[in-house]
Design a protein around this motif. Sequence first.
Motif, PDB file in Angstrom:
ATOM      1  N   HIS A   2      24.964  24.758 -32.444  1.00  0.00           N
ATOM      2  CA  HIS A   2      24.606  24.045 -33.565  1.00  0.00           C
ATOM      3  C   HIS A   2      24.038  22.516 -32.882  1.00  0.00           C
ATOM      4  CE1 HIS A   2      26.401  26.828 -36.073  1.00  0.00           C
ATOM      5  NE2 HIS A   2      25.809  26.248 -36.985  1.00  0.00           N
ATOM      6  N   LEU A   3      24.587  22.185 -31.792  1.00  0.00           N
ATOM      7  CA  LEU A   3      24.148  20.930 -31.122  1.00  0.00           C
ATOM      8  C   LEU A   3      22.525  21.218 -30.629  1.00  0.00           C
ATOM      9  CD1 LEU A   3      26.881  19.789 -28.632  1.00  0.00           C
ATOM     10  CD2 LEU A   3      25.673  18.429 -30.651  1.00  0.00           C
ATOM     11  N   ILE A   4      22.268  22.230 -29.991  1.00  0.00           N
ATOM     12  CA  ILE A   4      20.767  22.496 -29.578  1.00  0.00           C
ATOM     13  C   ILE A   4      19.912  23.002 -30.803  1.00  0.00           C
ATOM     14  CG2 ILE A   4      19.590  23.984 -28.093  1.00  0.00           C
ATOM     15  CD1 ILE A   4      21.998  24.074 -26.196  1.00  0.00           C
ATOM     16  N   ASN A  26      29.492  25.662 -31.287  1.00  0.00           N
ATOM     17  CA  ASN A  26      29.201  24.052 -31.304  1.00  0.00           C
ATOM     18  C   ASN A  26      28.056  23.695 -30.387  1.00  0.00           C
ATOM     19  OD1 ASN A  26      31.374  23.033 -32.886  1.00  0.00           O
ATOM     20  ND2 ASN A  26      32.814  22.783 -31.346  1.00  0.00           N
ATOM     21  N   ILE A  35      24.896  15.346 -23.647  1.00  0.00           N
ATOM     22  CA  ILE A  35      26.340  15.618 -24.317  1.00  0.00           C
ATOM     23  C   ILE A  35      26.530  16.871 -24.109  1.00  0.00           C
ATOM     24  CG2 ILE A  35      27.214  15.914 -26.674  1.00  0.00           C
ATOM     25  CD1 ILE A  35      25.809  13.559 -27.399  1.00  0.00           C
ATOM     26  N   VAL A  36      25.783  17.835 -24.128  1.00  0.00           N
ATOM     27  CA  VAL A  36      26.081  19.244 -23.883  1.00  0.00           C
ATOM     28  C   VAL A  36      26.583  19.600 -22.312  1.00  0.00           C
ATOM     29  CG1 VAL A  36      24.991  21.591 -23.745  1.00  0.00           C
ATOM     30  CG2 VAL A  36      24.562  20.181 -25.765  1.00  0.00           C
ATOM     31  N   LEU A  53      21.029  14.385 -25.943  1.00  0.00           N
ATOM     32  CA  LEU A  53      21.502  15.973 -26.525  1.00  0.00           C
ATOM     33  C   LEU A  53      21.973  16.579 -25.092  1.00  0.00           C
ATOM     34  CD1 LEU A  53      21.715  18.082 -28.479  1.00  0.00           C
ATOM     35  CD2 LEU A  53      19.474  18.772 -28.102  1.00  0.00           C
ATOM     36  N   TYR A  54      21.051  16.593 -24.339  1.00  0.00           N
ATOM     37  CA  TYR A  54      21.356  17.426 -22.991  1.00  0.00           C
ATOM     38  C   TYR A  54      22.566  16.827 -22.360  1.00  0.00           C
ATOM     39  CZ  TYR A  54      17.064  20.154 -24.200  1.00  0.00           C
ATOM     40  OH  TYR A  54      16.305  20.725 -24.908  1.00  0.00           O
ATOM     41  N   TYR A  58      20.218  22.083 -33.984  1.00  0.00           N
ATOM     42  CA  TYR A  58      20.250  21.157 -35.185  1.00  0.00           C
ATOM     43  C   TYR A  58      20.077  19.677 -34.551  1.00  0.00           C
ATOM     44  CZ  TYR A  58      20.908  24.974 -38.172  1.00  0.00           C
ATOM     45  OH  TYR A  58      20.753  26.212 -38.621  1.00  0.00           O
ATOM     46  N   GLY A  59      20.473  19.389 -33.198  1.00  0.00           N
ATOM     47  CA  GLY A  59      20.590  18.186 -32.634  1.00  0.00           C
ATOM     48  C   GLY A  59      19.100  17.551 -32.541  1.00  0.00           C
ATOM     49  N   VAL A  60      19.203  16.155 -32.243  1.00  0.00           N
ATOM     50  CA  VAL A  60      17.845  15.519 -32.014  1.00  0.00           C
ATOM     51  C   VAL A  60      17.430  15.678 -30.472  1.00  0.00           C
ATOM     52  CG1 VAL A  60      16.701  13.317 -31.874  1.00  0.00           C
ATOM     53  CG2 VAL A  60      18.434  13.786 -33.813  1.00  0.00           C
ATOM     54  N   TYR A  61      16.483  16.435 -30.099  1.00  0.00           N
ATOM     55  CA  TYR A  61      16.117  16.661 -28.903  1.00  0.00           C
ATOM     56  C   TYR A  61      15.975  15.428 -27.889  1.00  0.00           C
ATOM     57  CZ  TYR A  61      15.527  21.496 -30.460  1.00  0.00           C
ATOM     58  OH  TYR A  61      15.690  22.679 -31.129  1.00  0.00           O
TER      59      TYR A  61
END
Length: 76
Positions: A35-37, A32, A49-50, A46-47, A39-42
């Motif tokens: 895929h977040l890093i 997960n 949430i991670v 994003l950071y 395909y996620g919106v930079y």
Amino acid sequence: MFDLPDISVPISIFLIIWGAYMLFYVLYSLFNIYHLIRYGVYGFGLYLIVTIFAGGTVILVAGSAFLLMEYDWSVP
């Protein structure tokens, strides 16, 4: 009436099940996060949430590990 026989299950079986669950959880979490890093919106969101996901995971795993360490696993 229906009677269950005495079932003797070693308590270490539960520890093995917990370890297998943690292994699969770590693999799924890495999948997960990748895929977040990837395909996620930079951006900051994003950071954030991670970081929250990783921090929550560390808190839950550490809490369960500390609770399991208090148990005497040498007793059958």
